[in-house]
Design a protein around this motif. Structure first.
Motif, mmCIF file in Angstrom:
data_model
loop_
_atom_site.group_PDB
_atom_site.id
_atom_site.type_symbol
_atom_site.label_atom_id
_atom_site.label_comp_id
_atom_site.label_asym_id
_atom_site.label_seq_id
_atom_site.Cartn_x
_atom_site.Cartn_y
_atom_site.Cartn_z
ATOM 1 N N ALA A 58 43.595 34.762 27.203
ATOM 2 C CA ALA A 58 43.173 34.614 28.598
ATOM 3 C C ALA A 58 43.721 35.744 29.468
ATOM 4 O O ALA A 58 43.022 36.243 30.359
ATOM 5 C CB ALA A 58 43.615 33.257 29.143
ATOM 6 N N ILE A 59 44.949 36.168 29.196
ATOM 7 C CA ILE A 59 45.516 37.293 29.950
ATOM 8 C C ILE A 59 44.716 38.560 29.668
ATOM 9 O O ILE A 59 44.401 39.336 30.585
ATOM 10 C CB ILE A 59 47.015 37.492 29.608
ATOM 11 N N LYS A 60 44.346 38.774 28.398
ATOM 12 C CA LYS A 60 43.570 39.967 28.036
ATOM 13 C C LYS A 60 42.179 39.957 28.655
ATOM 14 O O LYS A 60 41.624 41.003 28.955
ATOM 15 C CB LYS A 60 43.489 40.115 26.519
ATOM 16 N N VAL A 61 41.603 38.781 28.851
ATOM 17 C CA VAL A 61 40.306 38.692 29.542
ATOM 18 C C VAL A 61 40.489 39.089 31.007
ATOM 19 O O VAL A 61 39.688 39.828 31.571
ATOM 20 C CB VAL A 61 39.702 37.279 29.417
ATOM 21 N N ALA A 62 41.563 38.605 31.622
ATOM 22 C CA ALA A 62 41.821 38.904 33.038
ATOM 23 C C ALA A 62 42.213 40.361 33.257
ATOM 24 O O ALA A 62 41.801 40.981 34.235
ATOM 25 C CB ALA A 62 42.917 37.988 33.576
ATOM 26 N N VAL A 63 43.010 40.911 32.333
ATOM 27 C CA VAL A 63 43.489 42.298 32.440
ATOM 28 C C VAL A 63 43.295 42.946 31.061
ATOM 29 O O VAL A 63 44.168 42.861 30.197
ATOM 30 C CB VAL A 63 44.972 42.359 32.864
ATOM 31 N N PRO A 64 42.140 43.596 30.853
ATOM 32 C CA PRO A 64 41.833 44.139 29.521
ATOM 33 C C PRO A 64 42.848 45.146 28.977
ATOM 34 O O PRO A 64 42.968 45.284 27.763
ATOM 35 C CB PRO A 64 40.469 44.796 29.723
ATOM 36 N N LEU A 73 48.685 31.072 32.100
ATOM 37 C CA LEU A 73 49.389 32.173 32.753
ATOM 38 C C LEU A 73 48.417 33.048 33.546
ATOM 39 O O LEU A 73 48.739 33.509 34.644
ATOM 40 C CB LEU A 73 50.117 33.029 31.709
ATOM 41 N N ALA A 74 47.234 33.268 32.995
ATOM 42 C CA ALA A 74 46.239 34.125 33.648
ATOM 43 C C ALA A 74 45.780 33.550 34.982
ATOM 44 O O ALA A 74 45.403 34.306 35.879
ATOM 45 C CB ALA A 74 45.041 34.337 32.726
ATOM 46 N N ASP A 75 45.818 32.225 35.121
ATOM 47 C CA ASP A 75 45.358 31.581 36.350
ATOM 48 C C ASP A 75 46.473 31.343 37.359
ATOM 49 O O ASP A 75 46.197 30.992 38.511
ATOM 50 C CB ASP A 75 44.715 30.227 36.025
ATOM 51 N N THR A 76 47.711 31.478 36.940
ATOM 52 C CA THR A 76 48.847 31.165 37.813
ATOM 53 C C THR A 76 49.809 32.344 37.916
ATOM 54 O O THR A 76 49.917 32.962 38.966
ATOM 55 C CB THR A 76 49.596 29.922 37.282
ATOM 56 N N ILE A 77 50.465 32.649 36.834
ATOM 57 C CA ILE A 77 51.512 33.668 36.855
ATOM 58 C C ILE A 77 50.961 35.047 37.231
ATOM 59 O O ILE A 77 51.593 35.768 38.004
ATOM 60 C CB ILE A 77 52.271 33.702 35.504
ATOM 61 N N LEU A 78 49.787 35.415 36.729
ATOM 62 C CA LEU A 78 49.228 36.732 37.092
ATOM 63 C C LEU A 78 48.943 36.832 38.583
ATOM 64 O O LEU A 78 49.389 37.790 39.224
ATOM 65 C CB LEU A 78 47.989 37.058 36.272
ATOM 66 N N PRO A 79 48.212 35.895 39.201
ATOM 67 C CA PRO A 79 48.005 36.026 40.647
ATOM 68 C C PRO A 79 49.292 35.873 41.445
ATOM 69 O O PRO A 79 49.461 36.535 42.476
ATOM 70 C CB PRO A 79 46.992 34.937 40.989
#
Length: 143
Positions: free
Chosen positions: A17-23, A102-108
């Protein structure tokens, strides 16, 4: 009736999911730990930051900025909203749960922290939520 506890998200799914958000993310899952490094730019006018995330189930995600080194406001003696080990303080106790992505919470939350950091450098006070971290004035520092 008792509620069924939410299940922790598999670490491989977290990394995907992190890689989808930040390739441009580079990461691994080994020994029960997710480790990844990724670029974040809070706004188009912001610097690019390299962020490292280390995460194990039942622990808070540990987020650090690895590049560029975080500077201090000229009147400050320490960075605001960081733990003593240098990890970013991104949320209040209990806000993070391991059923969250993490992609929906920690990244933003990290991106928002970086934006508030840039404003803190310019303004001298933290514009985000949470406990205030006032910048000590030069007069108060010498007492």
């Amino acid at each position: 009736m008792a509620s069924i506890p939410a299940r922790a998200v598999n670490l491989g799914r977290q990394l995907a999911a992190i890689k989808v958000a930040v390739p441009d993310t580079r990461g691994t899952v080994r020994g029960g730990e997710l480790l990844c490094t990724l670029p974040l730019q809070p706004t188009p006018m912001s610097r690019n930051y390299i962020v490292r995330i280390a995460y194990r189930h039942r622990r808070r995600p540990r987020v650090t900025v690895t590049d560029p080194p975080l500077a201090l406001h000229p009147d400050a003696t320490s960075l605001p909203h960081v733990y003593p080990d240098g990890d970013l303080c991104l949320h209040l106790p209990g806000e993070w749960k391991d059923h969250m992505f993490l992609a929906d919470t920690i990244l933003p939350w990290t991106s928002a922290w970086l934006l508030h950091y840039e404003l803190w450098l310019a303004l001298g006070y933290w514009t985000g939520t949470g406990d205030q971290h006032p910048v000590p004035s030069p007069a108060n520092r010498s007492r």
